[in-house]
Design a protein around this motif. Structure first.
Motif, PDB file in Angstrom:
ATOM      1  N   VAL A 161       0.918  -1.296   0.154  1.00 34.25           N
ATOM      2  CA  VAL A 161      -0.178  -0.217  -0.116  1.00 34.25           C
ATOM      3  C   VAL A 161       0.769   1.472  -0.165  1.00 34.25           C
ATOM      4  CG1 VAL A 161      -1.702   1.262   1.152  1.00 34.25           C
ATOM      5  CG2 VAL A 161      -2.285  -1.208   1.352  1.00 34.25           C
ATOM      6  N   ALA A 162       2.023   1.131   1.315  1.00 37.27           N
ATOM      7  CA  ALA A 162       3.122   2.802   1.052  1.00 37.27           C
ATOM      8  C   ALA A 162       3.417   3.082  -0.749  1.00 37.27           C
ATOM      9  CB  ALA A 162       3.706   2.277   2.301  1.00 37.27           C
ATOM     10  N   CYS A 163       4.255   1.971  -0.833  1.00 34.91           N
ATOM     11  CA  CYS A 163       4.536   1.886  -2.749  1.00 34.91           C
ATOM     12  C   CYS A 163       3.500   2.670  -3.592  1.00 34.91           C
ATOM     13  CB  CYS A 163       5.222   0.341  -3.003  1.00 34.91           C
ATOM     14  SG  CYS A 163       5.560   0.537  -4.666  1.00 34.91           S
ATOM     15  N   TRP A 164       2.162   2.002  -3.405  1.00 33.90           N
ATOM     16  CA  TRP A 164       1.007   2.514  -4.112  1.00 33.90           C
ATOM     17  C   TRP A 164       0.798   3.653  -4.249  1.00 33.90           C
ATOM     18  CZ3 TRP A 164      -1.682   1.715  -8.180  1.00 33.90           C
ATOM     19  CH2 TRP A 164      -2.252   1.891  -9.333  1.00 33.90           C
ATOM     20  N   ILE A 165       0.781   4.663  -3.083  1.00 36.88           N
ATOM     21  CA  ILE A 165       0.799   5.889  -2.090  1.00 36.88           C
ATOM     22  C   ILE A 165       1.368   6.619  -2.771  1.00 36.88           C
ATOM     23  CG2 ILE A 165      -1.383   5.744  -1.265  1.00 36.88           C
ATOM     24  CD1 ILE A 165      -0.278   6.034   1.003  1.00 36.88           C
ATOM     25  N   GLY A 166       2.839   5.807  -3.210  1.00 41.69           N
ATOM     26  CA  GLY A 166       3.874   7.242  -2.972  1.00 41.69           C
ATOM     27  C   GLY A 166       4.707   7.269  -1.981  1.00 41.69           C
ATOM     28  N   MET A 167       5.030   6.634  -0.796  1.00 43.01           N
ATOM     29  CA  MET A 167       6.031   6.817   0.639  1.00 43.01           C
ATOM     30  C   MET A 167       7.304   6.048  -0.115  1.00 43.01           C
ATOM     31  SD  MET A 167       3.123   5.689   3.191  1.00 43.01           S
ATOM     32  CE  MET A 167       4.391   6.821   4.844  1.00 43.01           C
ATOM     33  N   PRO A 168       8.095   7.344   0.079  1.00 39.71           N
ATOM     34  CA  PRO A 168       9.774   7.067   0.562  1.00 39.71           C
ATOM     35  C   PRO A 168       9.788   5.871   1.413  1.00 39.71           C
ATOM     36  CG  PRO A 168       9.209   9.119   0.750  1.00 39.71           C
ATOM     37  CD  PRO A 168       8.056   8.239   0.582  1.00 39.71           C
ATOM     38  N   VAL A 169      10.733   5.198   0.893  1.00 48.08           N
ATOM     39  CA  VAL A 169      10.590   4.327   1.703  1.00 48.08           C
ATOM     40  C   VAL A 169      11.269   4.681   3.295  1.00 48.08           C
ATOM     41  CG1 VAL A 169      12.887   1.521   1.815  1.00 48.08           C
ATOM     42  CG2 VAL A 169      11.983   2.432   0.131  1.00 48.08           C
ATOM     43  N   GLU A 170      12.272   5.994   3.268  1.00 48.72           N
ATOM     44  CA  GLU A 170      13.300   5.626   4.338  1.00 48.72           C
ATOM     45  C   GLU A 170      11.805   6.349   5.617  1.00 48.72           C
ATOM     46  OE1 GLU A 170      15.624   5.303   6.549  1.00 48.72           O
ATOM     47  OE2 GLU A 170      16.504   3.898   4.023  1.00 48.72           O
ATOM     48  N   SER A 171      10.041   6.604   4.694  1.00 45.54           N
ATOM     49  CA  SER A 171       9.866   6.925   6.153  1.00 45.54           C
ATOM     50  C   SER A 171       8.590   6.258   6.569  1.00 45.54           C
ATOM     51  CB  SER A 171       8.504   8.260   4.810  1.00 45.54           C
ATOM     52  OG  SER A 171       7.419   7.315   3.962  1.00 45.54           O
ATOM     53  N   LEU A 172       8.816   4.936   6.514  1.00 43.66           N
ATOM     54  CA  LEU A 172       7.984   3.834   6.699  1.00 43.66           C
ATOM     55  C   LEU A 172       8.170   3.757   8.741  1.00 43.66           C
ATOM     56  CD1 LEU A 172       7.820   1.862   3.641  1.00 43.66           C
ATOM     57  CD2 LEU A 172       6.295   3.490   4.471  1.00 43.66           C
ATOM     58  N   GLY A 173       9.372   4.388   8.908  1.00 44.52           N
ATOM     59  CA  GLY A 173       8.917   3.356  10.130  1.00 44.52           C
ATOM     60  C   GLY A 173       8.370   3.429  11.331  1.00 44.52           C
ATOM     61  N   ARG A 174       6.883   3.907  10.449  1.00 40.72           N
ATOM     62  CA  ARG A 174       6.438   4.141  11.844  1.00 40.72           C
ATOM     63  C   ARG A 174       4.090   3.946  11.215  1.00 40.72           C
ATOM     64  NH1 ARG A 174       7.531   6.078  16.509  1.00 40.72           N
ATOM     65  NH2 ARG A 174       9.193   7.375  16.913  1.00 40.72           N
ATOM     66  N   VAL A 175       4.992   2.584   9.799  1.00 45.57           N
ATOM     67  CA  VAL A 175       3.619   3.367   8.777  1.00 45.57           C
ATOM     68  C   VAL A 175       3.162   1.696   9.148  1.00 45.57           C
ATOM     69  CG1 VAL A 175       2.625   2.453   6.583  1.00 45.57           C
ATOM     70  CG2 VAL A 175       4.506   4.834   7.723  1.00 45.57           C
ATOM     71  N   ASP A 176       1.918   1.283   9.035  1.00 50.92           N
ATOM     72  CA  ASP A 176       1.359   0.603   9.778  1.00 50.92           C
ATOM     73  C   ASP A 176      -0.260   0.439   9.304  1.00 50.92           C
ATOM     74  OD1 ASP A 176       0.815  -2.275  10.427  1.00 50.92           O
ATOM     75  OD2 ASP A 176       0.502  -1.868  12.618  1.00 50.92           O
ATOM     76  N   PHE A 177      -0.440  -0.430   8.036  1.00 52.09           N
ATOM     77  CA  PHE A 177      -1.754  -0.837   7.314  1.00 52.09           C
ATOM     78  C   PHE A 177      -2.016  -2.332   7.982  1.00 52.09           C
ATOM     79  CE2 PHE A 177       0.452   2.750   4.636  1.00 52.09           C
ATOM     80  CZ  PHE A 177      -0.916   3.770   4.735  1.00 52.09           C
ATOM     81  N   ARG A 178      -2.820  -2.121   8.694  1.00 53.27           N
ATOM     82  CA  ARG A 178      -3.833  -3.179   8.967  1.00 53.27           C
ATOM     83  C   ARG A 178      -4.856  -3.919   7.984  1.00 53.27           C
ATOM     84  NH1 ARG A 178      -1.619  -4.892  13.970  1.00 53.27           N
ATOM     85  NH2 ARG A 178       0.092  -4.443  15.140  1.00 53.27           N
ATOM     86  N   ALA A 179      -4.686  -5.172   7.690  1.00 49.01           N
ATOM     87  CA  ALA A 179      -5.999  -5.572   7.838  1.00 49.01           C
ATOM     88  C   ALA A 179      -5.822  -7.066   7.672  1.00 49.01           C
ATOM     89  CB  ALA A 179      -5.585  -5.830   6.531  1.00 49.01           C
ATOM     90  N   PRO A 180      -7.121  -7.823   8.102  1.00 51.21           N
ATOM     91  CA  PRO A 180      -7.171  -9.315   8.922  1.00 51.21           C
ATOM     92  C   PRO A 180      -6.366 -10.276   7.605  1.00 51.21           C
ATOM     93  CG  PRO A 180      -9.393  -8.098   8.899  1.00 51.21           C
ATOM     94  CD  PRO A 180      -8.428  -7.275   8.056  1.00 51.21           C
ATOM     95  N   SER A 181      -6.489 -11.463   7.982  1.00 50.47           N
ATOM     96  CA  SER A 181      -5.915 -12.663   7.579  1.00 50.47           C
ATOM     97  C   SER A 181      -7.445 -13.129   6.740  1.00 50.47           C
ATOM     98  CB  SER A 181      -5.880 -13.660   7.675  1.00 50.47           C
ATOM     99  OG  SER A 181      -5.130 -13.861   9.073  1.00 50.47           O
ATOM    100  N   GLY A 182      -7.447 -13.091   5.158  1.00 47.05           N
ATOM    101  CA  GLY A 182      -8.182 -13.851   4.081  1.00 47.05           C
ATOM    102  C   GLY A 182      -9.221 -12.170   3.568  1.00 47.05           C
TER     103      GLY A 182
END
Length: 209
Positions: A161-182
């Protein structure tokens, strides 16, 4: 309108056995297989019959089994992509979750959170994990297919998701998109502005039946 459906594989044996997943090659449980069938049916219902569809999957068995159901619904073969695997937990993989919990080192409150490696020998750092997922996504996105399905893992979803919305890699230290299994997460690009949308995150309505 370009649509990407990101599927997090359903229940696998490592979930019920309470062992660490990562690159440990667990497989779907019978309940997970039933959920994979429901995922495939839900996606088949969303995509027009004449649409071009591509299915890309992590090569681990639990994801690939899910992708087989989805690809079968569209009459295509899934493309295996090793870089869509879950984070590697090194020597913890296949061990009890309790074993990892006793040794787990949380990321620092500040500083180099991208260098966090959970404190276990052989585990990937967040930076290494993110960069390999971004590399996979960049190749997937070069293929201008109107409907793409990406079958992956819960941890990997954040970086997809982060790649899709264009977030730089080094900005990902606090990013968390949660989604259930399935679950199914829907990403869209509009035809006019070419904006990248997170249309829905972690939809599980197809599992209710």
């Amino acid at each position: 309108m370009r649509s990407i459906y990101v599927v997090t594989h359903p229940e696998a044996t490592h979930h019920v056995e309470r062992v660490v997943g990562g690159w440990y090659d667990s497989q779907l449980t019978p309940a997970g297989v039933r959920a994979a069938v429901s995922i495939a049916a839900a996606l088949r219902a969303r995509v027009p019959d004449d649409a071009e569809v591509e299915v890309v999957s992590s090569d681990l068995r639990r994801a690939r089994r899910t992708a087989d159901e989805v690809a079968g619904a569209f009459g295509v073969k899934p493309i295996e992509e090793r870089r869509l695997r879950e984070r590697s937990y090194g020597e913890a993989e296949g061990r009890s979750q309790e074993w990892l919990d006793q040794r787990f080192v949380p990321p620092p409150a500040s500083g180099d959170r991208m260098g966090h490696d959970v404190g276990v020998r052989g585990a990937e750092t967040t930076r290494t994990f993110a960069r390999r997922v971004y590399a996979a996504m960049e190749e997937i996105l070069l293929r201008r297919c109107e409907h793409q399905v990406i079958v992956t893992h819960g941890g990997t979803l954040t970086f997809v998701v982060a790649c899709w919305i264009g977030m730089p890699v080094e900005s990902l230290g606090r990013v968390d998109f949660r989604a259930p299994s399935g679950s199914i997460t829907t990403l869209r690009e509009d035809d006019y502005f070419r904006n990248h949308q997170l249309a829905s995150l972690g939809d599980t309505r197809h599992l209710d039946g």
